[in-house]
Design a protein around this motif. Sequence first.
Motif, PDB file in Angstrom:
ATOM      1  N   GLN A   1      75.194  36.472  26.277  1.00 34.80           N
ATOM      2  CA  GLN A   1      76.379  35.747  26.744  1.00 34.80           C
ATOM      3  C   GLN A   1      77.653  36.389  26.206  1.00 34.80           C
ATOM      4  O   GLN A   1      78.659  36.477  26.916  1.00 34.80           O
ATOM      5  CB  GLN A   1      76.305  34.284  26.311  1.00 34.80           C
ATOM      6  CG  GLN A   1      75.239  33.496  27.023  1.00 34.80           C
ATOM      7  CD  GLN A   1      75.046  32.108  26.424  1.00 34.80           C
ATOM      8  OE1 GLN A   1      75.776  31.679  25.529  1.00 34.80           O
ATOM      9  NE2 GLN A   1      74.045  31.393  26.913  1.00 34.80           N
ATOM     10  N   TYR A   2      77.606  36.837  24.967  1.00 27.55           N
ATOM     11  CA  TYR A   2      78.757  37.498  24.376  1.00 27.55           C
ATOM     12  C   TYR A   2      79.082  38.784  25.143  1.00 27.55           C
ATOM     13  O   TYR A   2      80.239  39.031  25.509  1.00 27.55           O
ATOM     14  CB  TYR A   2      78.491  37.799  22.892  1.00 27.55           C
ATOM     15  CG  TYR A   2      79.539  38.683  22.292  1.00 27.55           C
ATOM     16  CD1 TYR A   2      80.791  38.173  21.982  1.00 27.55           C
ATOM     17  CD2 TYR A   2      79.297  40.031  22.085  1.00 27.55           C
ATOM     18  CE1 TYR A   2      81.784  38.999  21.461  1.00 27.55           C
ATOM     19  CE2 TYR A   2      80.283  40.856  21.559  1.00 27.55           C
ATOM     20  CZ  TYR A   2      81.515  40.327  21.252  1.00 27.55           C
ATOM     21  OH  TYR A   2      82.492  41.141  20.749  1.00 27.55           O
TER      22      TYR A   2
ATOM     23  N   LEU B   1      72.407  34.456  23.068  1.00 24.48           N
ATOM     24  CA  LEU B   1      73.802  34.355  22.614  1.00 24.48           C
ATOM     25  C   LEU B   1      74.490  35.712  22.665  1.00 24.48           C
ATOM     26  O   LEU B   1      75.657  35.803  23.058  1.00 24.48           O
ATOM     27  CB  LEU B   1      73.870  33.773  21.204  1.00 24.48           C
ATOM     28  CG  LEU B   1      73.547  32.280  21.091  1.00 24.48           C
ATOM     29  CD1 LEU B   1      73.559  31.841  19.631  1.00 24.48           C
ATOM     30  CD2 LEU B   1      74.522  31.454  21.909  1.00 24.48           C
TER      31      LEU B   1
ATOM     32  N   ASP C   1      68.260  38.275  22.675  1.00 20.50           N
ATOM     33  CA  ASP C   1      69.005  37.125  22.164  1.00 20.50           C
ATOM     34  C   ASP C   1      70.010  36.647  23.213  1.00 20.50           C
ATOM     35  O   ASP C   1      70.924  37.371  23.590  1.00 20.50           O
ATOM     36  CB  ASP C   1      69.727  37.545  20.875  1.00 20.50           C
ATOM     37  CG  ASP C   1      70.475  36.408  20.197  1.00 20.50           C
ATOM     38  OD1 ASP C   1      71.060  35.559  20.902  1.00 20.50           O
ATOM     39  OD2 ASP C   1      70.498  36.397  18.958  1.00 20.50           O
TER      40      ASP C   1
END
Length: 152
Positions: free
Chosen positions: A104-105, A101, A99
Amino acid sequence: MAYSTIAVANTILELAEKKSIEISPMKMQKLIYYAQAWYYFLNDEPLIDEHFSRWHYGPVIPSLYHKLKYYGANNITSKIGDLEFIDNDAVFVEPVIKDNLIGQYLDKILEVYGSFSAQQLSNMTHQQGTAWALKGPDGSVITLEEMKLETE
Protein backbone atom coordinates in the motif's frame (compact mmCIF):
# COMPACT_ATOMS: atom_id res chain seq x y z
CA MET A 1 13.07 -4.45 8.34
CA ALA A 2 14.85 -3.35 5.18
CA TYR A 3 13.91 -5.12 1.96
CA SER A 4 16.06 -5.95 -1.01
CA THR A 5 16.12 -3.32 -3.72
CA ILE A 6 15.09 -5.98 -6.27
CA ALA A 7 12.00 -6.95 -4.23
CA VAL A 8 10.95 -3.30 -3.98
CA ALA A 9 11.55 -2.74 -7.71
CA ASN A 10 9.55 -5.85 -8.65
CA THR A 11 6.69 -4.82 -6.36
CA ILE A 12 6.66 -1.38 -7.99
CA LEU A 13 6.62 -3.06 -11.42
CA GLU A 14 3.61 -5.20 -10.42
CA LEU A 15 1.72 -2.20 -9.07
CA ALA A 16 2.63 -0.03 -12.07
CA GLU A 17 1.37 -2.66 -14.50
CA LYS A 18 -2.05 -2.60 -12.81
CA LYS A 19 -2.12 1.20 -13.21
CA SER A 20 -0.71 1.15 -16.79
CA ILE A 21 2.30 3.19 -15.69
CA GLU A 22 5.41 2.68 -17.78
CA ILE A 23 8.72 2.62 -15.94
CA SER A 24 12.18 3.08 -17.41
CA PRO A 25 15.34 2.29 -15.44
CA MET A 26 15.87 5.97 -14.58
CA LYS A 27 12.26 6.35 -13.44
CA MET A 28 12.61 3.22 -11.29
CA GLN A 29 15.69 4.68 -9.60
CA LYS A 30 13.85 7.89 -8.76
CA LEU A 31 10.67 6.10 -7.57
CA ILE A 32 12.73 3.97 -5.20
CA TYR A 33 14.61 7.06 -4.10
CA TYR A 34 11.39 8.80 -3.08
CA ALA A 35 10.08 5.59 -1.51
CA GLN A 36 13.25 5.32 0.60
CA ALA A 37 13.29 9.00 1.58
CA TRP A 38 9.66 9.12 2.68
CA TYR A 39 9.78 5.73 4.38
CA TYR A 40 12.81 6.77 6.40
CA PHE A 41 11.18 10.09 7.27
CA LEU A 42 7.96 8.40 8.44
CA ASN A 43 9.41 5.31 10.16
CA ASP A 44 12.98 6.23 11.09
CA GLU A 45 14.20 3.05 9.42
CA PRO A 46 15.18 2.30 5.83
CA LEU A 47 12.89 0.61 3.32
CA ILE A 48 15.72 -0.88 1.26
CA ASP A 49 19.00 -2.44 2.27
CA GLU A 50 21.24 -0.48 -0.13
CA HIS A 51 22.46 3.09 -0.46
CA PHE A 52 22.05 5.69 -3.18
CA SER A 53 25.01 7.32 -4.86
CA ARG A 54 25.24 10.76 -6.43
CA TRP A 55 25.41 10.31 -10.18
CA HIS A 56 25.08 12.89 -12.94
CA TYR A 57 21.35 12.22 -13.46
CA GLY A 58 20.57 12.10 -9.76
CA PRO A 59 20.44 9.44 -7.06
CA VAL A 60 21.25 5.92 -8.26
CA ILE A 61 21.56 2.51 -6.61
CA PRO A 62 24.57 1.14 -8.49
CA SER A 63 23.56 -2.53 -8.28
CA LEU A 64 20.09 -1.75 -9.65
CA TYR A 65 21.63 0.32 -12.43
CA HIS A 66 23.68 -2.67 -13.55
CA LYS A 67 20.66 -4.99 -13.44
CA LEU A 68 18.60 -2.61 -15.61
CA LYS A 69 21.15 -1.02 -17.95
CA TYR A 70 20.15 -3.50 -20.68
CA TYR A 71 16.93 -1.50 -21.13
CA GLY A 72 18.72 1.80 -21.75
CA ALA A 73 16.04 4.52 -21.80
CA ASN A 74 13.31 2.01 -22.73
CA ASN A 75 10.64 0.77 -20.36
CA ILE A 76 11.28 -2.23 -18.13
CA THR A 77 9.29 -5.14 -19.57
CA SER A 78 9.74 -7.87 -16.99
CA LYS A 79 10.52 -8.41 -13.33
CA ILE A 80 14.12 -8.42 -12.21
CA GLY A 81 15.61 -11.78 -11.41
CA ASP A 82 18.22 -12.62 -8.85
CA LEU A 83 20.03 -15.70 -7.60
CA GLU A 84 19.31 -16.99 -4.13
CA PHE A 85 20.92 -19.93 -2.45
CA ILE A 86 18.44 -22.43 -1.03
CA ASP A 87 19.85 -25.60 0.53
CA ASN A 88 23.18 -25.01 -1.24
CA ASP A 89 21.45 -24.73 -4.62
CA ALA A 90 21.43 -21.54 -6.67
CA VAL A 91 17.84 -20.72 -7.59
CA PHE A 92 16.70 -17.95 -9.95
CA VAL A 93 13.94 -15.92 -8.27
CA GLU A 94 11.96 -12.74 -8.94
CA PRO A 95 11.39 -11.51 -5.38
CA VAL A 96 8.42 -9.31 -4.45
CA ILE A 97 7.24 -7.92 -1.13
CA LYS A 98 4.32 -9.83 0.38
CA ASP A 99 3.64 -7.33 3.20
CA ASN A 100 0.34 -5.60 2.37
CA LEU A 101 1.26 -2.43 4.26
CA ILE A 102 4.45 -2.02 2.25
CA GLY A 103 2.47 -2.75 -0.92
CA GLN A 104 0.00 0.00 0.00
CA TYR A 105 2.87 2.35 0.77
CA LEU A 106 4.52 1.70 -2.61
CA ASP A 107 1.14 2.11 -4.31
CA LYS A 108 0.90 5.57 -2.70
CA ILE A 109 4.39 6.42 -3.99
CA LEU A 110 3.20 5.49 -7.49
CA GLU A 111 0.05 7.55 -7.01
CA VAL A 112 2.11 10.63 -6.11
CA TYR A 113 5.15 10.23 -8.38
CA GLY A 114 4.10 7.74 -11.08
CA SER A 115 2.70 10.29 -13.51
CA PHE A 116 6.03 12.14 -13.75
CA SER A 117 8.47 11.22 -16.50
CA ALA A 118 11.93 9.94 -15.67
CA GLN A 119 13.39 13.30 -16.69
CA GLN A 120 10.91 15.23 -14.52
CA LEU A 121 11.76 13.04 -11.53
CA SER A 122 15.46 13.49 -12.21
CA ASN A 123 14.98 17.27 -12.37
CA MET A 124 13.12 17.15 -9.06
CA THR A 125 16.03 15.37 -7.39
CA HIS A 126 18.40 18.10 -8.66
CA GLN A 127 16.56 21.02 -7.07
CA GLN A 128 18.29 23.15 -4.46
CA GLY A 129 17.95 21.65 -1.00
CA THR A 130 17.73 18.05 -2.15
CA ALA A 131 20.06 15.38 -0.80
CA TRP A 132 21.65 14.99 -4.25
CA ALA A 133 22.23 18.74 -4.52
CA LEU A 134 24.08 18.87 -1.20
CA LYS A 135 26.90 17.78 -3.46
CA GLY A 136 29.78 15.59 -2.92
CA PRO A 137 31.86 13.97 -5.56
CA ASP A 138 30.21 11.86 -8.24
CA GLY A 139 29.62 8.42 -6.78
CA SER A 140 29.51 9.63 -3.17
CA VAL A 141 26.93 8.05 -0.89
CA ILE A 142 23.69 9.91 -0.16
CA THR A 143 23.01 9.23 3.51
CA LEU A 144 19.60 8.50 4.97
CA GLU A 145 19.91 11.61 7.11
CA GLU A 146 20.48 13.74 3.98
CA MET A 147 17.41 12.15 2.40
CA LYS A 148 15.36 12.79 5.53
CA LEU A 149 16.24 16.50 5.49
CA GLU A 150 14.77 16.68 2.01
CA THR A 151 11.32 15.54 3.17
CA GLU A 152 11.07 17.82 6.20
